[in-house]
Design a protein around this motif. Structure first.
Motif, PDB file in Angstrom:
ATOM      1  N   ASP A   1       0.800  -1.242   0.000  1.00 23.06           N
ATOM      2  CA  ASP A   1       0.000   0.000   0.000  1.00 23.06           C
ATOM      3  C   ASP A   1       0.825   1.280   0.000  1.00 23.06           C
ATOM      4  O   ASP A   1       0.286   2.367   0.183  1.00 23.06           O
ATOM      5  N   GLN A   2       2.136   1.176  -0.200  1.00 18.12           N
ATOM      6  CA  GLN A   2       2.984   2.372  -0.257  1.00 18.12           C
ATOM      7  C   GLN A   2       3.486   2.576  -1.685  1.00 18.12           C
ATOM      8  O   GLN A   2       3.862   1.608  -2.355  1.00 18.12           O
ATOM      9  N   PRO A   3       3.536   3.822  -2.170  1.00 20.49           N
ATOM     10  CA  PRO A   3       4.062   4.052  -3.524  1.00 20.49           C
ATOM     11  C   PRO A   3       5.595   3.989  -3.547  1.00 20.49           C
ATOM     12  O   PRO A   3       6.249   4.535  -2.664  1.00 20.49           O
ATOM     13  N   TYR A   4       6.134   3.326  -4.523  1.00 18.17           N
ATOM     14  CA  TYR A   4       7.578   3.238  -4.730  1.00 18.17           C
ATOM     15  C   TYR A   4       7.873   3.664  -6.164  1.00 18.17           C
ATOM     16  O   TYR A   4       7.024   3.513  -7.033  1.00 18.17           O
ATOM     17  N   GLN A   5       9.087   4.150  -6.397  1.00 15.89           N
ATOM     18  CA  GLN A   5       9.543   4.465  -7.757  1.00 15.89           C
ATOM     19  C   GLN A   5      10.576   3.442  -8.173  1.00 15.89           C
ATOM     20  O   GLN A   5      11.532   3.180  -7.417  1.00 15.89           O
ATOM     21  N   PHE A   6      10.363   2.881  -9.350  1.00 20.03           N
ATOM     22  CA  PHE A   6      11.327   1.895  -9.832  1.00 20.03           C
ATOM     23  C   PHE A   6      12.661   2.591 -10.067  1.00 20.03           C
ATOM     24  O   PHE A   6      12.711   3.671 -10.645  1.00 20.03           O
ATOM     25  N   LEU A   7      13.750   1.967  -9.587  1.00 20.27           N
ATOM     26  CA  LEU A   7      15.070   2.583  -9.698  1.00 20.27           C
ATOM     27  C   LEU A   7      15.875   1.972 -10.850  1.00 20.27           C
ATOM     28  O   LEU A   7      16.188   2.653 -11.817  1.00 20.27           O
ATOM     29  N   GLU A   8      16.171   0.672 -10.721  1.00 13.87           N
ATOM     30  CA  GLU A   8      17.034   0.074 -11.744  1.00 13.87           C
ATOM     31  C   GLU A   8      17.034  -1.447 -11.618  1.00 13.87           C
ATOM     32  O   GLU A   8      16.623  -1.999 -10.593  1.00 13.87           O
ATOM     33  N   ALA A   9      17.511  -2.099 -12.644  1.00 12.78           N
ATOM     34  CA  ALA A   9      17.743  -3.544 -12.632  1.00 12.78           C
ATOM     35  C   ALA A   9      19.224  -3.756 -12.917  1.00 12.78           C
ATOM     36  O   ALA A   9      19.809  -3.034 -13.731  1.00 12.78           O
ATOM     37  N   TYR A  10      19.831  -4.695 -12.235  1.00 12.62           N
ATOM     38  CA  TYR A  10      21.254  -4.935 -12.448  1.00 12.62           C
ATOM     39  C   TYR A  10      21.598  -6.370 -12.056  1.00 12.62           C
ATOM     40  O   TYR A  10      20.824  -7.043 -11.377  1.00 12.62           O
ATOM     41  N   GLN A  11      22.756  -6.797 -12.506  1.00  7.90           N
ATOM     42  CA  GLN A  11      23.208  -8.151 -12.198  1.00  7.90           C
ATOM     43  C   GLN A  11      24.278  -8.100 -11.117  1.00  7.90           C
ATOM     44  O   GLN A  11      25.105  -7.185 -11.108  1.00  7.90           O
ATOM     45  N   THR A  12      24.216  -9.035 -10.192  1.00 15.10           N
ATOM     46  CA  THR A  12      25.231  -9.077  -9.136  1.00 15.10           C
ATOM     47  C   THR A  12      26.031 -10.374  -9.242  1.00 15.10           C
ATOM     48  O   THR A  12      25.517 -11.387  -9.708  1.00 15.10           O
ATOM     49  N   GLU A  13      27.254 -10.285  -8.751  1.00 14.96           N
ATOM     50  CA  GLU A  13      28.117 -11.465  -8.758  1.00 14.96           C
ATOM     51  C   GLU A  13      28.790 -11.565  -7.389  1.00 14.96           C
ATOM     52  O   GLU A  13      29.264 -10.557  -6.847  1.00 14.96           O
ATOM     53  N   VAL A  14      28.797 -12.763  -6.810  1.00 14.71           N
ATOM     54  CA  VAL A  14      29.427 -12.968  -5.499  1.00 14.71           C
ATOM     55  C   VAL A  14      30.945 -12.911  -5.677  1.00 14.71           C
ATOM     56  O   VAL A  14      31.496 -13.605  -6.529  1.00 14.71           O
ATOM     57  N   ILE A  15      31.614 -12.075  -4.842  1.00 16.98           N
ATOM     58  CA  ILE A  15      33.080 -11.966  -4.963  1.00 16.98           C
ATOM     59  C   ILE A  15      33.803 -12.389  -3.680  1.00 16.98           C
ATOM     60  O   ILE A  15      35.006 -12.578  -3.678  1.00 16.98           O
ATOM     61  N   HIS A  16      33.067 -12.539  -2.584  1.00 16.20           N
ATOM     62  CA  HIS A  16      33.715 -12.971  -1.343  1.00 16.20           C
ATOM     63  C   HIS A  16      32.661 -13.553  -0.414  1.00 16.20           C
ATOM     64  O   HIS A  16      31.552 -13.021  -0.307  1.00 16.20           O
ATOM     65  N   VAL A  17      33.019 -14.655   0.261  1.00 12.39           N
ATOM     66  CA  VAL A  17      32.100 -15.302   1.201  1.00 12.39           C
ATOM     67  C   VAL A  17      32.871 -15.674   2.455  1.00 12.39           C
ATOM     68  O   VAL A  17      34.023 -16.101   2.380  1.00 12.39           O
ATOM     69  N   ALA A  18      32.252 -15.491   3.620  1.00 16.08           N
ATOM     70  CA  ALA A  18      32.859 -15.936   4.880  1.00 16.08           C
ATOM     71  C   ALA A  18      31.759 -16.225   5.894  1.00 16.08           C
ATOM     72  O   ALA A  18      30.699 -15.595   5.867  1.00 16.08           O
ATOM     73  N   GLY A  19      32.015 -17.200   6.783  1.00 15.99           N
ATOM     74  CA  GLY A  19      31.099 -17.471   7.890  1.00 15.99           C
ATOM     75  C   GLY A  19      29.895 -18.311   7.508  1.00 15.99           C
ATOM     76  O   GLY A  19      29.895 -19.024   6.502  1.00 15.99           O
ATOM     77  N   GLU A  20      28.840 -18.195   8.354  1.00 15.96           N
ATOM     78  CA  GLU A  20      27.662 -19.052   8.221  1.00 15.96           C
ATOM     79  C   GLU A  20      26.615 -18.407   7.312  1.00 15.96           C
ATOM     80  O   GLU A  20      26.316 -17.225   7.456  1.00 15.96           O
ATOM     81  N   LEU A  21      26.060 -19.225   6.447  1.00  9.27           N
ATOM     82  CA  LEU A  21      25.000 -18.741   5.555  1.00  9.27           C
ATOM     83  C   LEU A  21      23.869 -19.759   5.494  1.00  9.27           C
ATOM     84  O   LEU A  21      24.097 -20.955   5.681  1.00  9.27           O
ATOM     85  N   THR A  22      22.681 -19.274   5.190  1.00  6.45           N
ATOM     86  CA  THR A  22      21.525 -20.184   5.108  1.00  6.45           C
ATOM     87  C   THR A  22      21.424 -20.822   3.726  1.00  6.45           C
ATOM     88  O   THR A  22      20.446 -21.488   3.421  1.00  6.45           O
ATOM     89  N   TRP A  23      22.387 -20.562   2.888  1.00  7.26           N
ATOM     90  CA  TRP A  23      22.441 -21.211   1.590  1.00  7.26           C
ATOM     91  C   TRP A  23      23.915 -21.469   1.261  1.00  7.26           C
ATOM     92  O   TRP A  23      24.801 -21.003   1.989  1.00  7.26           O
ATOM     93  N   ILE A  24      24.139 -22.206   0.223  1.00  3.45           N
ATOM     94  CA  ILE A  24      25.533 -22.481  -0.141  1.00  3.45           C
ATOM     95  C   ILE A  24      25.906 -21.515  -1.264  1.00  3.45           C
ATOM     96  O   ILE A  24      25.464 -21.669  -2.405  1.00  3.45           O
TER      97      ILE A  24
END
Lengths: 404, 210
Positions: free
Chosen positions: A136-159
């Motif tokens: 119920d809140q108005p938002y303005q679309f900003l952008e679409a982009y692709q992300t790439e993982v470059i570093h991982v450390a510690g515990e995560l809920t996915w691999i």
């Protein structure tokens, strides 16, 4: 929260498990990048090699409160977008509120959690600044982009794997940002809220440079002093307009001399006329208008009392160019006492009057008494307008940077 | 504490127990931890259970909270273990006196109310064996996606509950998710299928009262 320690299956470095719940799937060694599968007795899954450690003031195990909820940093994932900018998502865990993310990018912090509601429009089909509604809140679309993982450390809920990619689509309603994350297998929605770096600084007991070098898309515009000034300026602005209006009504004054001075009324280029001022409490105003600059040039207008010069237009009337076609002037001044005064107007004839001229050129001159000056009210009005607009102008430029 | 609708005495220790929920079927004595089945003709002792270990939670028995301007009081809770951990089901009573289940699983909160199913409704529910993860099914005119198939093993309970439970009871269940955050839980019990419908709720919107 219980902290358990294990040894890395690859490099034997001591690793702390910071108590992420039963959904934790992977533990990544912060030293050698080895990935271990938590639910299979930390079996080695692989290794991230040559990970570049991202710049982030928070480290694994750091605890702090966000929105009055205690969170622990249990893992970190750093990303780089196809635009080249990078940031770090700190995976947070709270025993009462579950999982969330605290993202850090060049001094900015945002708090993100998964939401189950959907946007009113398909975000894949939106262009920048198009409006959609979320919860119920108005938002303005900003952008679409692709992300790439470059570093991982510690515990995560996915691999997570270095090089994993996903598509993100963001819409903003500062301080909130609504994001759609699309991976190969699923689509999730997240709500992000901009967090004041000073709040993170205090709640996580950090000491770092809170300088922010760019405007974050979800960053709210905060200028409390300018905002207060803008609000406060409405009062003097309204009062100055009101008083100027009344002064304009009252400012008429009494005309004590009104002349149309023609060439024939002058003797040797001088026009001299006596008049009487009855009201010395307020200002005296001299107004003249020489519409026939090609015939006359007023050189001087001076007022005398019995013996002394009281006022003169003087330098203001000096003609710098012979092409000037008209002269106008208004002066307001104070006199010490009421009484008899003499006006002396000095003018030179630049072109003689000819018999063929159908119109007799003249200089209009009016002297009023009892005039009130609104100059200071004008100054107040201008200052009020500037104070009022300062906030909105700053906000305009701030929002402009948000979209850059 | 919420107002009690009536009181019973524990047959084991004599402790007077206030019952908040009019239709409570089970309660646990706060003094001796005996499980009591509440039947039409009295209270039956169903044995003792070990005390549930305390785990941090946003909800607390007897402590009212509000969600979107509606007040609730948690009066009972059940802890289930599943394949990789546990979750809790809290039985809460709303302003209107109606009961709801709130599932709490590591910060994921969902509120559900029991559905009254007639024989036609039950007949339209697919068997658990026919369902698989990611499958889209049409149930009661809406489309749902199968997002979880698992079993929960009852580890213990506290407070008042609207149904009879036993420690180590196993509840096979299926979660169905809707397009706008709604969900359905289907429980495949020996006694038949039970269904609950509700939605995800934001834990940051839960405000403790008092």
């Amino acid at each position: 929260m219980k902290v358990k320690s294990i040894q890395c299956k690859k490099c034997a470095a001591p690793l702390s498990l910071h108590g992420g719940g039963h959904r934790i799937r992977s533990l990544t060694c912060e030293y050698c990048g080895a990935i271990m599968k938590v639910q299979e007795d930390f079996a080695l899954l692989g290794q991230f090699k040559d990970q570049s450690h991202p710049d982030c003031p928070l480290s694994l195990g750091t605890q702090g409160t966000i929105k009055d909820v205690l969170f622990t940093v249990i893992g970190t994932v750093s990303y780089r977008s196809n635009y080249g900018d990078s940031w770090t998502d700190l995976h947070l865990y709270s025993e009462t509120h579950g999982y969330a993310w605290l993202s850090y990018q060049l001094g900015h912090f945002t708090f993100t959690r998964r939401v189950r509601y959907l946007p009113s429009r398909n975000m894949k089909q939106l262009s920048p600044r198009e409006i959609l509604r979320v919860n119920d809140q108005p938002y303005q679309f900003l952008e679409a982009y692709q992300t790439e993982v470059i570093h991982v450390a510690g515990e995560l809920t996915w691999i997570a794997k270095v090089g994993d990619t996903s598509i993100l689509r963001d819409a903003i309603s500062p301080p909130f940002m609504f994001s759609q994350e699309e991976t190969e297998n699923e689509q999730e929605y997240h709500l992000t809220e901009y967090i004041d770096p000073e709040a993170i600084d205090a709640n996580f007991e950090l000491e770092y440079d809170t300088h922010r070098s760019f405007v974050h898309p979800a960053q709210p515009f905060k200028a409390p002093i300018r905002k207060a000034l803008s609000k406060a300026s409405l009062i003097p602005m309204a009062l100055s307009v009101l008083f100027m209006f009344f002064l304009t009504l009252l400012n008429m004054g009494n005309t004590v001399l009104s002349e149309r001075i023609t060439h024939s009324q002058m003797t040797g280029g001088l026009f001299v006329q006596d008049f009487t001022i009855n009201n010395a409490n307020h200002l005296v105003e001299i107004q003249f208008d020489n519409a026939y600059g090609s015939r006359f040039q007023v050189k001087d207008i001076t007022l005398f009392d019995d013996t002394h010069e009281v006022f003169t237009f003087g330098k203001k009337l000096k003609v710098k160019s012979s092409t000037i076609s008209s002269q106008q002037g208004t002066a307001q001044f104070k006199i010490k006492k009421a009484g008899k005064y003499t006006l002396r107007l000095r003018a030179i004839t630049t072109r003689k009057w000819a018999n063929s001229d159908r119109i007799t050129p003249y200089i209009s001159l009016t002297i009023k008494e009892g005039v009130m000056n609104n100059r200071y009210l004008k100054y107040l009005f201008y200052i009020s307008i500037i104070s009022f607009l300062l906030f909105y102008i700053s906000r305009y430029f701030f929002n402009k940077k948000r979209w850059e | 504490m919420p107002n009690a609708s009536h009181y019973i005495n524990c047959p084991q220790c004599g402790n007077q127990l206030p019952l908040t929920f009019q239709y409570a079927k089970l309660t646990v004595c706060t003094h001796c931890d005996s499980t009591l089945f509440i039947e039409d003709d009295g209270v039956r002792l169903a044995g003792k259970q070990s005390v549930l270990s305390t785990i941090p939670s946003l909800l607390e028995l007897g402590s009212p909270f509000s969600y979107h301007k509606t007040s609730f009081v948690p009066v009972g809770k059940v802890r289930y273990a599943h394949t990789i951990g546990y979750w809790e089901e809290w039985w809460v009573i709303g302003n209107s006196g109606k009961g709801f289940w709130i599932s709490v699983d590591e910060g994921d909160f969902a509120v559900e109310k029991p559905l009254d199913l007639d024989s036609r409704d039950v007949a339209s529910i697919p068997s658990r064996d026919d369902l698989y993860l990611g499958q889209t099914i049409t149930l009661w005119k809406d489309q749902w996606q199968v997002t979880e198939i698992d079993k929960g093993k009852c580890e213990g309970f506290q407070g008042e509950l609207p149904k009879i439970l036993k420690v180590d009871d196993v509840v096979p269940f299926v979660h169905l998710s809707g397009q706008t955050g709604q969900l359905i839980t289907l429980e495949y019990l020996d006694t038949g299928i039970e269904a609950f419908q509700g939605e995800w709720i934001d834990p940051f919107e839960i405000k403790r009262e008092g």
